[in-house]
Design a protein around this motif. Structure first.
Motif, PDB file in Angstrom:
ATOM      1  N   SER A  63      19.490  16.834   1.997  1.00  0.00           N
ATOM      2  CA  SER A  63      19.773  15.668   1.168  1.00  0.00           C
ATOM      3  C   SER A  63      18.981  14.456   1.640  1.00  0.00           C
ATOM      4  N   GLY A  64      18.891  13.475   0.767  1.00  0.00           N
ATOM      5  CA  GLY A  64      18.241  12.233   1.149  1.00  0.00           C
ATOM      6  C   GLY A  64      18.964  11.534   2.283  1.00  0.00           C
ATOM      7  N   ILE A  65      20.266  11.741   2.381  1.00  0.00           N
ATOM      8  CA  ILE A  65      21.035  11.140   3.475  1.00  0.00           C
ATOM      9  C   ILE A  65      20.624  11.760   4.812  1.00  0.00           C
ATOM     10  N   GLU A  66      20.508  13.077   4.847  1.00  0.00           N
ATOM     11  CA  GLU A  66      20.088  13.733   6.089  1.00  0.00           C
ATOM     12  C   GLU A  66      18.635  13.378   6.412  1.00  0.00           C
ATOM     13  N   ALA A  67      17.783  13.320   5.392  1.00  0.00           N
ATOM     14  CA  ALA A  67      16.392  12.934   5.630  1.00  0.00           C
ATOM     15  C   ALA A  67      16.316  11.507   6.171  1.00  0.00           C
ATOM     16  N   THR A  68      17.137  10.622   5.622  1.00  0.00           N
ATOM     17  CA  THR A  68      17.190   9.241   6.120  1.00  0.00           C
ATOM     18  C   THR A  68      17.591   9.214   7.587  1.00  0.00           C
ATOM     19  N   GLU A 125       0.852  -1.194   0.000  1.00  0.00           N
ATOM     20  CA  GLU A 125       0.000   0.000   0.000  1.00  0.00           C
ATOM     21  C   GLU A 125       0.886   1.242   0.000  1.00  0.00           C
ATOM     22  N   VAL A 126       0.755   2.092  -1.009  1.00  0.00           N
ATOM     23  CA  VAL A 126       1.486   3.359  -1.052  1.00  0.00           C
ATOM     24  C   VAL A 126       0.703   4.364  -0.212  1.00  0.00           C
ATOM     25  N   VAL A 127       1.256   4.742   0.919  1.00  0.00           N
ATOM     26  CA  VAL A 127       0.517   5.595   1.856  1.00  0.00           C
ATOM     27  C   VAL A 127       0.846   7.066   1.706  1.00  0.00           C
ATOM     28  N   GLY A 128       1.898   7.391   0.943  1.00  0.00           N
ATOM     29  CA  GLY A 128       2.247   8.794   0.791  1.00  0.00           C
ATOM     30  C   GLY A 128       3.437   8.980  -0.105  1.00  0.00           C
ATOM     31  N   GLU A 129       3.706  10.238  -0.438  1.00  0.00           N
ATOM     32  CA  GLU A 129       4.856  10.588  -1.261  1.00  0.00           C
ATOM     33  C   GLU A 129       5.318  11.981  -0.876  1.00  0.00           C
ATOM     34  N   ALA A 130       6.573  12.284  -1.234  1.00  0.00           N
ATOM     35  CA  ALA A 130       7.126  13.603  -0.926  1.00  0.00           C
ATOM     36  C   ALA A 130       8.161  13.959  -1.980  1.00  0.00           C
ATOM     37  N   ALA A 131       8.332  15.268  -2.203  1.00  0.00           N
ATOM     38  CA  ALA A 131       9.263  15.744  -3.222  1.00  0.00           C
ATOM     39  C   ALA A 131      10.503  16.389  -2.626  1.00  0.00           C
ATOM     40  N   THR A 132      10.527  16.606  -1.316  1.00  0.00           N
ATOM     41  CA  THR A 132      11.681  17.230  -0.671  1.00  0.00           C
ATOM     42  C   THR A 132      12.063  16.439   0.571  1.00  0.00           C
ATOM     43  N   GLY A 133      13.279  16.679   1.041  1.00  0.00           N
ATOM     44  CA  GLY A 133      13.741  15.985   2.236  1.00  0.00           C
ATOM     45  C   GLY A 133      12.954  16.364   3.472  1.00  0.00           C
ATOM     46  N   VAL A 158      11.067   4.757   0.333  1.00  0.00           N
ATOM     47  CA  VAL A 158      11.964   4.685  -0.821  1.00  0.00           C
ATOM     48  C   VAL A 158      12.491   6.096  -1.051  1.00  0.00           C
ATOM     49  N   MET A 159      13.807   6.277  -0.884  1.00  0.00           N
ATOM     50  CA  MET A 159      14.395   7.613  -0.757  1.00  0.00           C
ATOM     51  C   MET A 159      15.416   7.907  -1.857  1.00  0.00           C
ATOM     52  N   ASP A 160      15.177   9.006  -2.583  1.00  0.00           N
ATOM     53  CA  ASP A 160      16.205   9.526  -3.490  1.00  0.00           C
ATOM     54  C   ASP A 160      17.216  10.310  -2.651  1.00  0.00           C
ATOM     55  N   LEU A 161      18.432  10.479  -3.168  1.00  0.00           N
ATOM     56  CA  LEU A 161      19.437  11.232  -2.414  1.00  0.00           C
ATOM     57  C   LEU A 161      19.482  12.696  -2.805  1.00  0.00           C
ATOM     58  N   HIS A 162      19.222  12.989  -4.073  1.00  0.00           N
ATOM     59  CA  HIS A 162      19.306  14.378  -4.540  1.00  0.00           C
ATOM     60  C   HIS A 162      17.938  15.024  -4.388  1.00  0.00           C
ATOM     61  N   LEU A 163      17.798  15.863  -3.353  1.00  0.00           N
ATOM     62  CA  LEU A 163      16.530  16.531  -3.073  1.00  0.00           C
ATOM     63  C   LEU A 163      16.783  18.031  -2.966  1.00  0.00           C
ATOM     64  N   PRO A 164      15.760  18.854  -3.170  1.00  0.00           N
ATOM     65  CA  PRO A 164      15.995  20.301  -3.282  1.00  0.00           C
ATOM     66  C   PRO A 164      16.318  21.028  -1.980  1.00  0.00           C
ATOM     67  N   ASP A 165      16.085  20.410  -0.821  1.00  0.00           N
ATOM     68  CA  ASP A 165      16.435  21.136   0.415  1.00  0.00           C
ATOM     69  C   ASP A 165      17.514  20.361   1.165  1.00  0.00           C
ATOM     70  N   THR A 204      18.531   5.740  -6.208  1.00  0.00           N
ATOM     71  CA  THR A 204      19.174   6.964  -6.658  1.00  0.00           C
ATOM     72  C   THR A 204      19.999   6.732  -7.915  1.00  0.00           C
ATOM     73  N   MET A 205      20.453   7.827  -8.514  1.00  0.00           N
ATOM     74  CA  MET A 205      21.385   7.747  -9.639  1.00  0.00           C
ATOM     75  C   MET A 205      22.829   7.677  -9.160  1.00  0.00           C
ATOM     76  N   PHE A 206      23.071   8.047  -7.887  1.00  0.00           N
ATOM     77  CA  PHE A 206      24.442   8.153  -7.392  1.00  0.00           C
ATOM     78  C   PHE A 206      25.016   6.773  -7.107  1.00  0.00           C
ATOM     79  N   ASP A 207      26.087   6.405  -7.816  1.00  0.00           N
ATOM     80  CA  ASP A 207      26.687   5.093  -7.597  1.00  0.00           C
ATOM     81  C   ASP A 207      28.083   5.175  -6.997  1.00  0.00           C
ATOM     82  N   ASP A 208      28.464   6.365  -6.494  1.00  0.00           N
ATOM     83  CA  ASP A 208      29.798   6.504  -5.911  1.00  0.00           C
ATOM     84  C   ASP A 208      29.828   5.925  -4.494  1.00  0.00           C
ATOM     85  N   SER A 209      30.995   5.449  -4.100  1.00  0.00           N
ATOM     86  CA  SER A 209      31.142   4.797  -2.797  1.00  0.00           C
ATOM     87  C   SER A 209      30.800   5.731  -1.647  1.00  0.00           C
ATOM     88  N   GLU A 210      31.139   7.009  -1.795  1.00  0.00           N
ATOM     89  CA  GLU A 210      30.879   7.952  -0.703  1.00  0.00           C
ATOM     90  C   GLU A 210      29.383   8.036  -0.403  1.00  0.00           C
TER      91      GLU A 210
END
Length: 214
Positions: free
Chosen positions: A64-69, A31-39, A55-62, A85-91
């Motif tokens: 980052s997805g890392i801080e939101a996580t 069940e998809v209970v919600g969605e968001a466009a910013t961290g 399900v979290m993207d990392l590149h967000l407009p305010d 995410t599109m980011f595949d770097d180790s960092e």
């Protein structure tokens, strides 16, 4: 009958977010209970909706997805975060893991793989795409360095630039000292501000000096 897996999708691209929500909503037991466009919206929505999986993207407009996580996992330890995410770097991979993400997939993954990962994270499993898993295993098979660097989310070059910023050097001076072009230095500085979540040079200097740089 088991309760459906409650999922929230966070991505700043409306079409991708809509497509992913549509795919997940069609999966039995989901069940998809919600969605968001910013961290920031993702954090407040997660607190209100208390999903099983975000399900979290990392590149967000305010923030980052890392801080939101990090904020979501701190507030809702029972909620699992799957980075998509599109980011595949180790960092990015290891920063997401340190923030508390249970899974990491790239956006090129197939729909079936994403669905399996969402449900795996919902069961408390650690889920990584094959290329990411190889990198993670390689990391843990390598002896750790004797001392963890300050600001591990930064590259070694970014830490060099930050140390010079903390010493009060201008971008032009940093470019000369490190034999870099002014544009490259500007890019490094912008990346540092983003990763450290600071508004400008003054805040970066405070963070750096508090950590012993400069």
């Amino acid at each position: 009958m088991m309760d459906p897996l409650r999922v929230m999708v966070v991505d700043d691209h409306p079409l991708f977010r809509f497509g992913l929500c549509t795919v997940l909503a069609d999966v039995p037991g989901t069940e998809v209970v919600g969605e968001a466009a910013t961290g920031l919206d993702s954090v407040s929505a997660a607190k209100a909706l208390r999903p099983d999986v975000v399900v979290m993207d990392l590149h967000l407009p305010d923030i980052s997805g890392i801080e939101a996580t990090r904020q979501i996992v701190t507030e809702l330890p029972g909620t699992g975060v799957l980075v998509l995410t599109m980011f595949d770097d180790s960092e990015s991979v290891f920063a997401a893991m340190r923030a508390g993400a249970r899974g990491y997939l790239l956006k090129g993954a197939g729909q079936d793989q994403i669905v399996r990962a969402v449900h795996g994270v919902g069961r408390g499993e650690a889920i990584f795409g094959s290329d990411i898993a190889t990198r993670v295993l390689g990391y843990f098979s390598t002896p750790p360095p004797s001392n963890d660097p300050v600001f591990p989310e930064l590259t070694s070059r970014e830490r060099e630039v930050l140390a010079l910023i903390a010493e009060g050097h201008s971008n032009a001076t940093i470019a000369r000292d490190l034999c870099l072009s002014p544009k490259t230095v500007r890019n490094h500085v912008s990346s540092i501000f983003t990763k450290l979540h600071v508004a400008g040079r003054a805040q970066a200097i405070v963070r750096a000096r508090n950590a012993g740089l400069g």
